[in-house]
Design a protein around this motif. Sequence first.
Motif, short mmCIF file in Angstrom:
data_model
loop_
_atom_site.label_atom_id
_atom_site.label_comp_id
_atom_site.label_asym_id
_atom_site.label_seq_id
_atom_site.Cartn_x
_atom_site.Cartn_y
_atom_site.Cartn_z
N ARG A 265 0.85 -1.19 0.00
CA ARG A 265 0.00 0.00 0.00
C ARG A 265 0.88 1.24 0.00
O ARG A 265 2.02 1.20 0.46
N GLN A 266 0.32 2.31 -0.52
CA GLN A 266 1.03 3.58 -0.54
C GLN A 266 0.82 4.29 0.80
O GLN A 266 -0.29 4.33 1.33
N LYS A 267 1.90 4.82 1.33
CA LYS A 267 1.85 5.56 2.59
C LYS A 267 2.39 6.96 2.33
O LYS A 267 3.21 7.16 1.43
N ARG A 268 1.95 7.91 3.14
CA ARG A 268 2.43 9.29 3.02
C ARG A 268 3.11 9.68 4.33
O ARG A 268 2.63 9.35 5.41
N ARG A 269 4.21 10.39 4.19
CA ARG A 269 4.89 10.98 5.33
C ARG A 269 5.25 12.39 4.92
O ARG A 269 6.15 12.59 4.11
N GLY A 270 4.51 13.34 5.45
CA GLY A 270 4.73 14.73 5.04
C GLY A 270 4.34 14.89 3.58
O GLY A 270 3.26 14.50 3.15
N LYS A 271 5.26 15.43 2.77
CA LYS A 271 4.99 15.65 1.35
C LYS A 271 5.42 14.47 0.48
O LYS A 271 5.17 14.46 -0.71
N SER A 272 6.08 13.50 1.07
CA SER A 272 6.56 12.37 0.27
C SER A 272 5.70 11.13 0.51
O SER A 272 5.02 11.01 1.52
N SER A 273 5.74 10.22 -0.44
CA SER A 273 5.02 8.96 -0.29
C SER A 273 5.98 7.81 -0.58
O SER A 273 7.01 7.99 -1.23
N TYR A 274 5.63 6.65 -0.07
CA TYR A 274 6.45 5.46 -0.27
C TYR A 274 5.54 4.24 -0.28
O TYR A 274 4.39 4.30 0.13
N THR A 275 6.07 3.13 -0.79
CA THR A 275 5.32 1.88 -0.83
C THR A 275 5.71 1.03 0.37
O THR A 275 6.90 0.78 0.60
N GLU A 276 4.71 0.61 1.12
CA GLU A 276 4.94 -0.27 2.27
C GLU A 276 4.51 -1.68 1.88
O GLU A 276 3.38 -1.90 1.44
N ILE A 277 5.42 -2.65 2.01
CA ILE A 277 5.10 -4.06 1.78
C ILE A 277 4.52 -4.60 3.09
O ILE A 277 5.20 -4.60 4.11
N ILE A 278 3.26 -5.06 3.05
CA ILE A 278 2.63 -5.53 4.28
C ILE A 278 2.56 -7.06 4.36
O ILE A 278 2.24 -7.61 5.40
N PHE A 279 2.86 -7.72 3.26
CA PHE A 279 2.94 -9.19 3.23
C PHE A 279 3.78 -9.57 2.01
O PHE A 279 3.65 -8.97 0.96
N LYS A 280 4.65 -10.57 2.20
CA LYS A 280 5.43 -11.06 1.06
C LYS A 280 5.85 -12.50 1.29
O LYS A 280 6.29 -12.86 2.38
N GLU A 281 5.67 -13.30 0.25
CA GLU A 281 6.10 -14.70 0.28
C GLU A 281 6.80 -14.97 -1.05
O GLU A 281 6.30 -14.58 -2.10
N ALA A 282 7.97 -15.60 -0.99
CA ALA A 282 8.74 -15.87 -2.20
C ALA A 282 9.16 -17.33 -2.23
O ALA A 282 9.39 -17.95 -1.18
N ARG A 283 9.24 -17.88 -3.43
CA ARG A 283 9.66 -19.27 -3.63
C ARG A 283 10.78 -19.31 -4.65
O ARG A 283 10.65 -18.78 -5.75
N GLN A 284 11.89 -19.94 -4.29
CA GLN A 284 13.00 -20.17 -5.22
C GLN A 284 12.65 -21.41 -6.02
O GLN A 284 12.57 -22.51 -5.48
N MET A 285 12.42 -21.26 -7.32
CA MET A 285 11.95 -22.36 -8.17
C MET A 285 13.08 -23.06 -8.93
O MET A 285 12.90 -24.18 -9.38
N ASP A 286 14.19 -22.37 -9.11
CA ASP A 286 15.34 -22.95 -9.82
C ASP A 286 16.59 -22.33 -9.25
O ASP A 286 16.56 -21.24 -8.67
N SER A 287 17.73 -22.99 -9.43
CA SER A 287 18.97 -22.61 -8.76
C SER A 287 19.80 -21.62 -9.56
O SER A 287 19.53 -21.33 -10.72
#
Length: 161
Positions: free
Chosen positions: A51-73
């Motif tokens: 989700r996008q978050k704001r702090r003062g005049k700037s904004s940033y993307t906050e990752i609130i959930f993430k899951e990753a799978r390594q499928m090949d080496s």
Amino acid sequence: MSILGINAGKMELRLNGTSFRPGDTISGNSRLTLNEPIKARGVIIEFWAERQKRRGKSSYTEIIFKEARQMDSEREYNPHEGPKSYDFSFTVPGGILSEQQFGSDLIGGVMGFMRDMGNRGIKWFVAAKLDVPMAFDVSAKQAVFVTPGQRTPAPTAPAMQ
């Protein structure tokens, strides 16, 4: 030879749907086709919410959930091996979207509207990539929609007598 990995290949991403609820399984397949040999850290499939978050005049993307799978080496990937296919699945987590229920009066309607507005700010994605060091990854990304509520259980057959 591609420069910085541009046009080195193609990643395709196919999912079993685009709309899910907490507890549902997102399954799919990614297919990697290369145009030239390339050294890479591996094939990674990711599922995340942000989700996008704001702090003062700037904004940033906050990752609130993430899951990753390594499928090949990590290795050298060669187009002479032919297209590579990777099957995957993720379970949509609960507890990220607000699912609070409100009454049917005016106050309940306003509170439900505010809950839904907060949930709309959360964006969900699935991505597949060939992680290439010091170059552009060969990748594909697809947005998925997650709505509050429990998944609908599969219908059961009546018991035989």
